[in-house]
Enzyme design. Structure first.
Site, short mmCIF file in Angstrom:
data_model
loop_
_atom_site.label_atom_id
_atom_site.label_comp_id
_atom_site.label_asym_id
_atom_site.label_seq_id
_atom_site.Cartn_x
_atom_site.Cartn_y
_atom_site.Cartn_z
N SER A 145 33.92 50.39 46.99
CA SER A 145 34.03 48.95 46.98
C SER A 145 32.88 48.32 47.75
CB SER A 145 35.36 48.55 47.63
OG SER A 145 35.46 47.16 47.81
N SER A 146 32.20 47.35 47.15
CA SER A 146 31.12 46.62 47.81
C SER A 146 30.02 47.60 48.25
CB SER A 146 31.67 45.79 48.96
OG SER A 146 30.72 44.86 49.44
#
Length: 314
Positions: A145-146
């Protein structure tokens, strides 16, 4: 024979007929000294009690300011591991780039295969799990994520012979960041909202990361919220252009659908797929997305798992 002796023998007989105790429930375990670690990273691993002899391996990576244990607690990969029998590696980034601890996707070392920094540390973790738990080298996957989604792009570019597929949530294309100063939002050209290279340029960046490699390339699944302003939604198109070019595919999807309300999916043959999550900000993965990523990897239920292994093999 005394009454006491008789009672003792009876207790021994009853005990011998009881079922063997079950292995202790799986838990997140930190591993130290897992191998070469130029990124000075921490490693946690989740190994389900019930798993096949050669389990798949999923590297699950947190966002900036997070940690491996935090991503373990805040995502669905561990609970799915219990059902599907794969091992999850949760790396913890230790490098600072003006935005908390993030995975290094900006340095020159991190952009070269074997160059050092976090990518080498992550490959060491994969090797450790293969040796310690018999992980299947043909079923190694990356997701995150990210910052972890950015590192997913990185690992698939640098180590296409290690990773068979990836699922990047709110990531950016490989080699998007110029250097450490270009990383923090607010002054980054990469995430400033105007990054636009040609598919050929993006594809060349991946090919130059491992010169001379002629083997198969990993499959890629890309996720992004349409209302993401921290890592702009426009970067999803740049990722699509990169990985379709690497796969030798057209920029025109071969199919589109809506697997869930608000999930608009574009597929490019069976190699690349992109999911636009309508109205979502910088908040992925949310419920059900980890399962969709695992399905893309090919990690699905294939009949009952074997009985839990003994705890002394953990």
């Amino acid at each position: 024979m005394t009454a006491r002796t008789t009672a003792l023998l009876t207790l021994v007989l009853i005990t011998s007929l009881l079922p063997a105790p079950q292995a202790s429930a799986a838990s997140l375990v930190e591993v130290t000294n897992f191998g070469t670690n130029p990124g000075r990273m921490r490693m946690h691993v989740y190994v389900p009690d019930a798993r096949p002899a050669k389990p798949a391996i999923v590297v699950a990576m947190h966002g900036c300011g997070g940690s491996g244990p935090g991503f373990y607690a805040g995502s669905e990969f561990a609970s799915l591991s219990n059902r599907l029998g794969f091992v999850v590696i949760y790396p913890s980034a230790q490098q600072e780039a003006g935005f908390g601890k993030c995975f290094d996707t900006w340095s020159d070392a991190a952009k070269r295969r074997g160059g050092g920094s976090d990518p080498v540390s992550i490959v060491s973790m994969v090797t450790y799990v293969q040796q310690r738990y018999g992980g299947d080298p043909n079923r190694v996957f990356a997701t995150g994520s990210s910052s972890g989604g950015m590192m997913t792009n990185e690992m698939l570019a640098l180590y296409p012979d290690v990773f068979k597929a990836g699922a990047a949530f709110m990531g950016v294309p490989f080699n998007c960041f110029a250097n450490a100063a270009d990383y923090p939002p607010g002054r980054s050209k990469c995430t400033g909202g105007s990054m636009n290279r040609t598919p050929q340029q993006w594809g060349d960046a991946v090919r130059q990361a491992y010169p001379g490699y002629q083997g198969p390339r990993p499959r890629m699944q890309l996720w992004h919220g349409t209302a993401d302003t921290l890592v702009p939604y426009s970067l999803l198109q740049e990722e699509i252009e990169q990985w379709t070019n690497v796969a030798g595919l057209s920029q025109t999807p071969t199919s589109t659908d809506t697997p869930r309300p608000g999930w608009n999916r574009r597929r490019y043959a069976d190699r690349v797929e992109a999911v636009s999550v309508q109205g979502a900000g910088h908040s992925l993965p949310s419920a059900g997305m980890a399962a969709a990523a695992l399905e893309f990897f090919g990690i699905t239920a294939r009949g009952p798992l074997p009985a839990p292994v003994r705890s002394d093999r953990r």
